[in-house]
Design a protein around this motif. Structure first.
Motif, PDB file in Angstrom:
ATOM      1  N   ALA A 213       1.173  -1.098  -0.219  1.00  0.00           N
ATOM      2  CA  ALA A 213      -0.002   0.110  -0.331  1.00  0.00           C
ATOM      3  C   ALA A 213       1.057   1.325   0.280  1.00  0.00           C
ATOM      4  N   ASP A 214       1.657   1.231   1.158  1.00  0.00           N
ATOM      5  CA  ASP A 214       2.995   2.505   1.241  1.00  0.00           C
ATOM      6  C   ASP A 214       4.285   2.536  -0.455  1.00  0.00           C
ATOM      7  N   ILE A 215       3.782   1.648  -1.646  1.00  0.00           N
ATOM      8  CA  ILE A 215       4.907   1.699  -2.090  1.00  0.00           C
ATOM      9  C   ILE A 215       4.313   1.682  -3.465  1.00  0.00           C
ATOM     10  N   GLU A 216       4.926   2.824  -4.414  1.00  0.00           N
ATOM     11  CA  GLU A 216       4.236   3.772  -5.311  1.00  0.00           C
ATOM     12  C   GLU A 216       5.858   1.891  -6.647  1.00  0.00           C
ATOM     13  N   TYR A 217       4.418   1.784  -7.952  1.00  0.00           N
ATOM     14  CA  TYR A 217       5.290   0.901  -8.320  1.00  0.00           C
ATOM     15  C   TYR A 217       5.820   1.207  -9.966  1.00  0.00           C
ATOM     16  N   ARG A 218       6.285   1.398 -10.597  1.00  0.00           N
ATOM     17  CA  ARG A 218       6.569   2.481 -12.054  1.00  0.00           C
ATOM     18  C   ARG A 218       8.017   1.012 -12.508  1.00  0.00           C
ATOM     19  N   LEU A 355       6.534 -11.340 -13.325  1.00  0.00           N
ATOM     20  CA  LEU A 355       6.388 -10.725 -12.118  1.00  0.00           C
ATOM     21  C   LEU A 355       5.505 -10.167 -11.264  1.00  0.00           C
ATOM     22  N   LEU A 356       4.720  -8.724 -11.532  1.00  0.00           N
ATOM     23  CA  LEU A 356       3.954  -7.833 -10.547  1.00  0.00           C
ATOM     24  C   LEU A 356       2.859  -9.024 -10.952  1.00  0.00           C
ATOM     25  N   ARG A 357       2.065  -9.487 -11.733  1.00  0.00           N
ATOM     26  CA  ARG A 357       1.014  -9.720 -11.558  1.00  0.00           C
ATOM     27  C   ARG A 357       1.620 -10.435 -10.450  1.00  0.00           C
ATOM     28  N   GLY A 358       2.354 -11.339 -10.023  1.00  0.00           N
ATOM     29  CA  GLY A 358       2.500 -12.717  -8.849  1.00  0.00           C
ATOM     30  C   GLY A 358       2.211 -11.772  -7.706  1.00  0.00           C
ATOM     31  N   LEU A 359       2.829 -10.873  -7.811  1.00  0.00           N
ATOM     32  CA  LEU A 359       2.617  -9.833  -6.720  1.00  0.00           C
ATOM     33  C   LEU A 359       0.977  -9.028  -6.124  1.00  0.00           C
ATOM     34  N   GLY A 360       0.315  -9.164  -7.043  1.00  0.00           N
ATOM     35  CA  GLY A 360      -0.703  -8.240  -7.849  1.00  0.00           C
ATOM     36  C   GLY A 360      -0.414  -7.034  -7.450  1.00  0.00           C
ATOM     37  N   VAL A 361       0.448  -6.298  -8.318  1.00  0.00           N
ATOM     38  CA  VAL A 361       0.289  -5.056  -8.055  1.00  0.00           C
ATOM     39  C   VAL A 361       0.157  -4.616  -9.779  1.00  0.00           C
ATOM     40  N   THR A 362      -0.532  -3.648  -9.999  1.00  0.00           N
ATOM     41  CA  THR A 362      -0.276  -2.954 -10.988  1.00  0.00           C
ATOM     42  C   THR A 362       0.269  -1.556 -11.769  1.00  0.00           C
ATOM     43  N   PRO A 363       1.476  -1.871 -12.240  1.00  0.00           N
ATOM     44  CA  PRO A 363       2.247  -0.483 -11.746  1.00  0.00           C
ATOM     45  C   PRO A 363       1.471   0.355 -12.701  1.00  0.00           C
ATOM     46  N   ALA A 364       2.909   1.146 -12.901  1.00  0.00           N
ATOM     47  CA  ALA A 364       2.599   2.352 -13.974  1.00  0.00           C
ATOM     48  C   ALA A 364       3.275   2.353 -14.742  1.00  0.00           C
ATOM     49  N   TRP A 365       3.314   2.209 -16.334  1.00  0.00           N
ATOM     50  CA  TRP A 365       4.525   1.670 -17.268  1.00  0.00           C
ATOM     51  C   TRP A 365       4.861   3.475 -17.994  1.00  0.00           C
ATOM     52  N   SER A 366       5.858   4.094 -18.227  1.00  0.00           N
ATOM     53  CA  SER A 366       6.064   5.230 -18.970  1.00  0.00           C
ATOM     54  C   SER A 366       8.047   4.717 -20.046  1.00  0.00           C
TER      55      SER A 366
END
Length: 610
Positions: A213-218, A355-366
């Motif tokens: 919750a406190d980590i922004e994934y890019r 990898l990100l799907r395995g963590l349940g994380v949706t990153p912001a791509w750029s």
């Protein structure tokens, strides 16, 4: 939540006003005095949680320990860094109780640890191998143990410490209390819990939301050859007080560490080849602010808590989702915000998404931060710098008045700007391989016209050509750095065998000439072409013909767009470079009757027997 008064005061001094979910769970009435099997994500406050849970068993209502003899508590951690981190946390948490805490970890002097144990201890924190060694040699007495804690138990099993753990647990008193903490609960952990715990209370607070919750994934798209440049721009863009850049190998750590040091970043390296003293010195430099960037292998993925760490960069993608989780978990700890950035070459995108799907994380791509974006941020940060916003002292004001008497205000402000920028690493020109490059980049790929602003400019040559595997994707950033210009100032790029011609916009011509034509001892030489742009041939059959350019006039050269493939038939052109006609190829299989085996065979050669 009930807490021993001595520990409650320590928490108040550290401003621990809001306990984390795992701390609330282990101090609940139903958990009092019981064995605990806790699943909690990294960075959720586990160390303080089991430190508080132990106090009820070790101290009861007392606020101080008695004389130190045989240890009453044993904490087992997978790595040296994590064990020493636990020791530091316990030292402030139990400071008012008079607790004596001894660490026993690999890489440190075992004789010094033996002497410390001989003087008595209330708590011992160590790694499995070193603890077992002390037990086998009779240096560690755990007959009076009342609490044993296994921290990051899943990692200890992954590292092959199962036998050491079983040896240690078999040597502990049967009536001791056991607290087992793990980020995940695989089969090996549950089997360990069944064997060594008694009616353990299972606590799960490791939900995907809670862990991230406190980590922004890019996720940043990068050209493979520009990964180091992207790291530079990310460090400059976020300007975090402390950052970790993860690499997969020691060699990559050494190379990137040297590169960042050369670019004026205050950097330390952390890998398995360093001694424990060197690793401790590197971490201390990060904690006290002497260094702001740590380049590390996965040895630093667990057990390192840097309060000011706000940025994690994965220069190399981790091997699995769990490694990604533990790397990223170095930031966003205990309610603090953090950013985790993955550098993703085009051919690694699918793996990154898995990898990100395995963590349940949706990153912001750029794409990576551009040099222009970083310069704009530098301008905003300079305006907010305390040097400008704070009220000057009387001594500073007197010096300012003296300078104003000698120079104009504009001249002094310009000098201040130069001083501010001189202390900042220069941003890099980087490309975004995942998005359309726009009219200018498509033109550069074709080797034809550049952006409108570059039309009518001057042409220059670069002593790098097709034989040097020249490619606009890395030539363009090189030209921009050498000439102190931006991508928008560069027009057409035409690559030849031994040289490259490129166009510079009129508006940037003086700046480019001053910077790029000055000798600097580099093997890359830039010269101006007095004859204007090189000529090009018309297109034929949908392909761009190679432009013809003769910079020396007496040594013709054949150039081409970097998308064109080398000619397969050298006889298609004569020595003067003029075009000759290609004969049509004979029909292949299925394109008409096959000739007799004897046809087309050189005279005098016998047919091959079937």
């Amino acid at each position: 939540m009930t807490t021993n008064p001595a520990l409650a005061r320590a928490l108040a001094e550290r401003d621990y006003n809001d306990p984390t979910p795992v701390q609330i769970a282990v101090l609940a009435p139903e958990a009092s005095g019981r064995d605990l099997l806790v699943s909690a994500q990294t960075g959720s406050g586990k160390t303080v949680a089991y430190g508080l849970a132990m106090a009820d068993t070790l101290l009861g209502t007392d606020e101080r320990f008695g004389p130190a003899t045989a240890p009453q508590a044993l904490v087992v951690a997978p790595t040296r860094e994590l064990a020493l981190q636990v020791q530091r946390e316990f030292e402030w948490l139990y400071a008012a109780t008079g607790a004596r805490i001894v660490s026993c970890v690999g890489g440190m002097d075992p004789r010094q640890e033996q002497r410390a144990l001989g003087r008595g201890a209330h708590m011992v924190v160590g790694t499995p191998g070193r603890l077992r060694d002390h037990l086998e040699r009779g240096r560690l007495d755990i007959s009076g143990l009342r609490v044993v804690v296994l921290d990051e138990a899943d990692e200890m099993l992954d590292l092959g410490f199962r036998e050491d753990l079983q040896f240690i647990l078999d040597a502990t008193p049967p009536d001791r209390r056991s607290l087992l903490f793990s980020a995940t609960l695989p089969r090996g952990i549950t089997a360990l819990a069944k064997r060594y715990q008694h009616e353990a209370l299972r606590i799960e607070v490791a939900s995907a939301e809670g862990g991230h919750a406190d980590i922004e994934y890019r996720a940043i798209r990068v050209v493979p050859k520009e990964i180091e440049h992207a790291v530079v721009n990310l460090l400059r863009f976020y300007d975090a007080p402390c950052a970790i850049v993860f690499c997969n190998t020691r060699e990559t750590v050494r190379h990137l560490h040297a590169t960042l040091q050369e670019r004026q970043f205050s950097t330390v390296a952390l890998s398995g080849e360093l001694s424990q003293n060197e690793r401790n010195a590197a971490l201390q430099a990060l904690r006290d602010g002497r260094a702001r960037v740590c380049v590390a292998t996965d040895v630093a993925a667990r057990g390192i808590d840097l309060p000011s760490l706000g940025l994690v960069i994965h220069a190399d993608l981790p091997n699995d989702a769990e490694s990604l989780q533990h790397r990223s978990g170095r930031t966003g700890r205990a309610g603090r915000k953090g950013v985790s950035v993955l550098l993703v070459p085009p051919f690694r995108r699918r793996r990154t998404e898995d990898l990100l799907r395995g963590l349940g994380v949706t990153p912001a791509w750029s794409g990576p931060p551009t040099a222009d974006e970083i310069r704009r941020l530098d301008h905003e940060r300079m305006l907010r710098d305390p040097l400008l916003t704070d009220e000057p002292s009387e001594e500073d004001a007197a010096v300012a008045r003296a300078l104003l008497a000698e120079q104009s205000a504009e001249h002094l402000v310009a000098a201040l700007v130069r001083l501010y920028r001189a202390g900042l690493p220069a941003p890099e020109e980087v490309a975004d391989p995942g998005e359309p490059r726009g009219a200018r980049d498509r033109a550069a790929q074709r080797g034809l016209d550049g952006p409108p602003g570059a039309a009518g400019g001057a042409w220059f040559s670069l002593n790098i050509g097709r034989r040097n595997k020249a490619d606009p994707r890395w030539l363009l950033p090189l030209i921009c750095r050498r000439g102190n210009v931006t991508r928008e100032d560069i027009g057409a790029i035409r690559i030849f065998d031994n040289e490259t011609a490129f166009e510079v916009a009129t508006a940037a011509l003086d700046r480019f000439s001053t910077a790029a034509l000055k000798p600097d001892g580099s093997e890359v030489v830039i010269e101006r072409l007095p004859g204007g742009p090189p000529a090009s041939r018309p297109e034929r059959s949908g392909r761009t013909k190679a432009p013809r350019w003769t910079p020396q006039q007496d040594k013709p050269a054949r150039g081409k767009s970097f998308r064109d493939k080398p000619a397969q038939d050298k006889s298609a052109q004569d020595r003067s470079g003029s075009e000759t006609r290609r004969e049509p190829k004979p029909p292949g299989r299925g394109a008409g009757p096959r000739p007799h085996p004897s046809e087309g065979r050189p005279a005098g050669r016998k047919p091959r027997r079937p």
